[in-house]
Design a protein around this motif. Structure first.
Motif, PDB file in Angstrom:
ATOM      1  N   ALA A  29       6.988 -32.195  40.478  1.00 20.79           N
ATOM      2  CA  ALA A  29       5.864 -31.470  41.046  1.00 20.79           C
ATOM      3  C   ALA A  29       5.175 -32.196  42.182  1.00 20.79           C
ATOM      4  O   ALA A  29       5.599 -33.232  42.626  1.00 20.79           O
ATOM      5  CB  ALA A  29       4.878 -31.174  39.937  1.00 20.79           C
ATOM      6  N   GLU A  30       4.054 -31.592  42.559  1.00 23.15           N
ATOM      7  CA  GLU A  30       3.316 -32.045  43.734  1.00 23.15           C
ATOM      8  C   GLU A  30       2.565 -33.359  43.513  1.00 23.15           C
ATOM      9  O   GLU A  30       2.378 -34.141  44.421  1.00 23.15           O
ATOM     10  CB  GLU A  30       2.327 -30.960  44.174  1.00 23.15           C
ATOM     11  CG  GLU A  30       1.217 -30.620  43.181  1.00 23.15           C
ATOM     12  CD  GLU A  30       1.667 -29.751  42.004  1.00 23.15           C
ATOM     13  OE1 GLU A  30       0.858 -29.573  41.090  1.00 23.15           O
ATOM     14  OE2 GLU A  30       2.825 -29.279  41.989  1.00 23.15           O
ATOM     15  N   TYR A  31       2.153 -33.611  42.284  1.00 24.11           N
ATOM     16  CA  TYR A  31       1.356 -34.807  42.001  1.00 24.11           C
ATOM     17  C   TYR A  31       2.250 -36.041  41.895  1.00 24.11           C
ATOM     18  O   TYR A  31       3.298 -36.002  41.250  1.00 24.11           O
ATOM     19  CB  TYR A  31       0.593 -34.591  40.696  1.00 24.11           C
ATOM     20  CG  TYR A  31      -0.114 -35.806  40.172  1.00 24.11           C
ATOM     21  CD1 TYR A  31      -1.152 -36.393  40.894  1.00 24.11           C
ATOM     22  CD2 TYR A  31       0.259 -36.377  38.960  1.00 24.11           C
ATOM     23  CE1 TYR A  31      -1.790 -37.521  40.414  1.00 24.11           C
ATOM     24  CE2 TYR A  31      -0.380 -37.491  38.469  1.00 24.11           C
ATOM     25  CZ  TYR A  31      -1.395 -38.056  39.195  1.00 24.11           C
ATOM     26  OH  TYR A  31      -2.014 -39.186  38.712  1.00 24.11           O
ATOM     27  N   GLU A  32       1.812 -37.122  42.528  1.00 26.86           N
ATOM     28  CA  GLU A  32       2.595 -38.356  42.496  1.00 26.86           C
ATOM     29  C   GLU A  32       1.834 -39.362  41.631  1.00 26.86           C
ATOM     30  O   GLU A  32       0.768 -39.851  42.032  1.00 26.86           O
ATOM     31  CB  GLU A  32       2.766 -38.894  43.922  1.00 26.86           C
ATOM     32  CG  GLU A  32       3.738 -40.046  44.054  1.00 26.86           C
ATOM     33  CD  GLU A  32       5.204 -39.619  43.976  1.00 26.86           C
ATOM     34  OE1 GLU A  32       5.472 -38.414  44.061  1.00 26.86           O
ATOM     35  OE2 GLU A  32       6.059 -40.504  43.814  1.00 26.86           O
ATOM     36  N   LEU A  33       2.355 -39.637  40.469  1.00 25.82           N
ATOM     37  CA  LEU A  33       1.716 -40.626  39.584  1.00 25.82           C
ATOM     38  C   LEU A  33       2.182 -42.020  39.979  1.00 25.82           C
ATOM     39  O   LEU A  33       3.372 -42.296  40.050  1.00 25.82           O
ATOM     40  CB  LEU A  33       2.112 -40.352  38.126  1.00 25.82           C
ATOM     41  CG  LEU A  33       1.798 -41.494  37.138  1.00 25.82           C
ATOM     42  CD1 LEU A  33       0.286 -41.715  37.037  1.00 25.82           C
ATOM     43  CD2 LEU A  33       2.406 -41.196  35.773  1.00 25.82           C
ATOM     44  N   LYS A  34       1.207 -42.889  40.208  1.00 24.35           N
ATOM     45  CA  LYS A  34       1.532 -44.283  40.493  1.00 24.35           C
ATOM     46  C   LYS A  34       0.891 -45.154  39.423  1.00 24.35           C
ATOM     47  O   LYS A  34      -0.319 -45.108  39.210  1.00 24.35           O
ATOM     48  CB  LYS A  34       1.003 -44.690  41.869  1.00 24.35           C
ATOM     49  CG  LYS A  34       1.753 -44.055  43.035  1.00 24.35           C
ATOM     50  CD  LYS A  34       1.294 -44.672  44.353  1.00 24.35           C
ATOM     51  CE  LYS A  34       2.117 -44.174  45.526  1.00 24.35           C
ATOM     52  NZ  LYS A  34       2.005 -42.741  45.742  1.00 24.35           N
ATOM     53  N   CYS A  35       1.709 -45.888  38.743  1.00 27.47           N
ATOM     54  CA  CYS A  35       1.196 -46.783  37.718  1.00 27.47           C
ATOM     55  C   CYS A  35       2.211 -47.911  37.536  1.00 27.47           C
ATOM     56  O   CYS A  35       3.171 -48.020  38.306  1.00 27.47           O
ATOM     57  CB  CYS A  35       0.970 -46.041  36.399  1.00 27.47           C
ATOM     58  SG  CYS A  35       2.477 -45.333  35.706  1.00 27.47           S
ATOM     59  N   GLU A  36       1.957 -48.735  36.537  1.00 32.20           N
ATOM     60  CA  GLU A  36       2.905 -49.808  36.248  1.00 32.20           C
ATOM     61  C   GLU A  36       3.407 -49.594  34.825  1.00 32.20           C
ATOM     62  O   GLU A  36       2.622 -49.355  33.924  1.00 32.20           O
ATOM     63  CB  GLU A  36       2.174 -51.148  36.362  1.00 32.20           C
ATOM     64  CG  GLU A  36       3.087 -52.343  36.319  1.00 32.20           C
ATOM     65  CD  GLU A  36       2.278 -53.629  36.431  1.00 32.20           C
ATOM     66  OE1 GLU A  36       1.970 -54.029  37.563  1.00 32.20           O
ATOM     67  OE2 GLU A  36       1.961 -54.206  35.385  1.00 32.20           O
ATOM     68  N   ILE A  37       4.703 -49.641  34.645  1.00 33.71           N
ATOM     69  CA  ILE A  37       5.261 -49.477  33.302  1.00 33.71           C
ATOM     70  C   ILE A  37       6.134 -50.679  32.991  1.00 33.71           C
ATOM     71  O   ILE A  37       7.078 -50.986  33.728  1.00 33.71           O
ATOM     72  CB  ILE A  37       6.063 -48.167  33.166  1.00 33.71           C
ATOM     73  CG1 ILE A  37       5.131 -46.972  33.430  1.00 33.71           C
ATOM     74  CG2 ILE A  37       6.687 -48.061  31.775  1.00 33.71           C
ATOM     75  CD1 ILE A  37       5.785 -45.615  33.322  1.00 33.71           C
ATOM     76  N   ASN A  38       5.753 -51.374  31.953  1.00 31.06           N
ATOM     77  CA  ASN A  38       6.462 -52.601  31.546  1.00 31.06           C
ATOM     78  C   ASN A  38       6.595 -53.586  32.698  1.00 31.06           C
ATOM     79  O   ASN A  38       7.651 -54.194  32.920  1.00 31.06           O
ATOM     80  CB  ASN A  38       7.834 -52.248  30.957  1.00 31.06           C
ATOM     81  CG  ASN A  38       7.700 -51.421  29.700  1.00 31.06           C
ATOM     82  OD1 ASN A  38       6.678 -51.487  29.014  1.00 31.06           O
ATOM     83  ND2 ASN A  38       8.709 -50.636  29.384  1.00 31.06           N
ATOM     84  N   GLY A  39       5.509 -53.696  33.461  1.00 28.20           N
ATOM     85  CA  GLY A  39       5.465 -54.672  34.547  1.00 28.20           C
ATOM     86  C   GLY A  39       6.142 -54.228  35.820  1.00 28.20           C
ATOM     87  O   GLY A  39       6.157 -54.967  36.804  1.00 28.20           O
ATOM     88  N   VAL A  40       6.676 -53.008  35.825  1.00 27.35           N
ATOM     89  CA  VAL A  40       7.384 -52.515  37.007  1.00 27.35           C
ATOM     90  C   VAL A  40       6.563 -51.395  37.655  1.00 27.35           C
ATOM     91  O   VAL A  40       6.199 -50.434  36.977  1.00 27.35           O
ATOM     92  CB  VAL A  40       8.772 -51.957  36.613  1.00 27.35           C
ATOM     93  CG1 VAL A  40       9.492 -51.399  37.825  1.00 27.35           C
ATOM     94  CG2 VAL A  40       9.596 -53.041  35.935  1.00 27.35           C
ATOM     95  N   PRO A  41       6.260 -51.503  38.964  1.00 23.63           N
ATOM     96  CA  PRO A  41       5.542 -50.401  39.622  1.00 23.63           C
ATOM     97  C   PRO A  41       6.401 -49.138  39.579  1.00 23.63           C
ATOM     98  O   PRO A  41       7.593 -49.185  39.878  1.00 23.63           O
ATOM     99  CB  PRO A  41       5.380 -50.894  41.070  1.00 23.63           C
ATOM    100  CG  PRO A  41       5.590 -52.358  41.022  1.00 23.63           C
ATOM    101  CD  PRO A  41       6.551 -52.612  39.883  1.00 23.63           C
ATOM    102  N   VAL A  42       5.767 -48.032  39.184  1.00 20.86           N
ATOM    103  CA  VAL A  42       6.482 -46.753  39.083  1.00 20.86           C
ATOM    104  C   VAL A  42       5.731 -45.707  39.882  1.00 20.86           C
ATOM    105  O   VAL A  42       4.506 -45.636  39.848  1.00 20.86           O
ATOM    106  CB  VAL A  42       6.583 -46.307  37.602  1.00 20.86           C
ATOM    107  CG1 VAL A  42       7.061 -44.862  37.500  1.00 20.86           C
ATOM    108  CG2 VAL A  42       7.518 -47.218  36.826  1.00 20.86           C
ATOM    109  N   SER A  43       6.458 -44.920  40.632  1.00 21.89           N
ATOM    110  CA  SER A  43       5.884 -43.796  41.350  1.00 21.89           C
ATOM    111  C   SER A  43       6.764 -42.598  41.026  1.00 21.89           C
ATOM    112  O   SER A  43       7.964 -42.619  41.285  1.00 21.89           O
ATOM    113  CB  SER A  43       5.911 -44.097  42.856  1.00 21.89           C
ATOM    114  OG  SER A  43       5.493 -42.957  43.563  1.00 21.89           O
ATOM    115  N   THR A  44       6.170 -41.577  40.433  1.00 22.85           N
ATOM    116  CA  THR A  44       6.998 -40.454  40.005  1.00 22.85           C
ATOM    117  C   THR A  44       6.268 -39.131  40.197  1.00 22.85           C
ATOM    118  O   THR A  44       5.075 -39.027  39.922  1.00 22.85           O
ATOM    119  CB  THR A  44       7.446 -40.625  38.525  1.00 22.85           C
ATOM    120  OG1 THR A  44       8.319 -39.562  38.173  1.00 22.85           O
ATOM    121  CG2 THR A  44       6.277 -40.656  37.565  1.00 22.85           C
ATOM    122  N   ALA A  45       6.974 -38.140  40.696  1.00 24.90           N
ATOM    123  CA  ALA A  45       6.396 -36.816  40.892  1.00 24.90           C
ATOM    124  C   ALA A  45       6.338 -36.110  39.550  1.00 24.90           C
ATOM    125  O   ALA A  45       7.334 -36.066  38.818  1.00 24.90           O
ATOM    126  CB  ALA A  45       7.242 -36.014  41.870  1.00 24.90           C
TER     127      ALA A  45
END
Ligand code: FES
Ligand code: FES
Length: 188
Positions: free
Chosen positions: A30-46
């Motif tokens: 989707a349109e929203y881009e979640l940016k966070c860190e998961i298990n120490g790894v930067p994650v960016s996911t729609a």
């Protein structure tokens, strides 16, 4: 108080088999881009802002160590740490994870977490194992807060986690053992 019901899983998934570095979004929705860190790894996911963290972890990112059970916040099988605090990922929406540091069972690889896993093995703190990832996550949060908990504090710390097997004896013994291992580590 700890509740007592029944379920099943495979042990492999409880053994932190998915490495943190393997986090690769497989689904762009989707349109929203979640940016966070998961298990120490930067994650960016729609994703959708209202998509549940549990589904992002398991279905989008392939981190299946976090279990799906009740999906209404009652069982604790889906427990993860968010900025160090235990949360039910089935009740946590994507937008609430923005900028957060999420740790799943796969990411619990520090010395304390390894002692907790060892204690669960030593004391038979699992039966089918389905609840075990959530139990380990909650135990990690408990010991981070209080490395030497008493029985009542252990029961309180695990009050959000349901085991659907035969009882909580092995689980409580495992948490006690993990605390003992902590003490031994500190030379006490
Ligand atoms: S699946 Fe989240 S609390 Fe049961
Ligand atoms: S639900 Fe099977 S070990 Fe807890």
């Amino acid at each position: 108080m700890i509740n007592k019901p029944n379920t099943s899983t495979d042990k492999q998934e409880t053994s932190a088999s998915v490495a943190a570095t393997e986090v690769t979004p497989s689904k762009q929705t989707a349109e929203y881009e979640l940016k966070c860190e998961i298990n120490g790894v930067p994650v960016s996911t729609a994703t959708e802002p209202s998509r549940r963290l549990l589904h992002i972890l398991r279905d989008d990112l392939g981190l299946t160590g976090t279990k799906r059970s009740c999906e209404i916040g009652r069982c604790g099988a889906c427990m993860v740490l968010m900025d160090g605090k235990p949360v039910n990922s089935c009740l946590t929406m994507a937008y609430q994870c923005e900028g957060a540091s999420i740790t799943t069972i796969e990411g619990l690889t520090d010395a304390r977490s390894e002692r907790i896993k060892e204690a669960f093995l030593q004391e038979g703190g699992f039966q089918c194992g389905y609840c075990t990832p959530g139990m380990v996550v909650s135990t990690k949060a408990l010991l981070d807060d209080n490395p030497c908990p008493g029985r009542a504090e252990i029961e309180e710390g695990l009050s959000g986690n349901i085991c659907r097997c035969t009882g909580y004896g092995g689980i409580v013994r495992a948490v006690c053992r993990a605390a003992e291992l902590e003490g031994e580590e500190r030379g006490q």
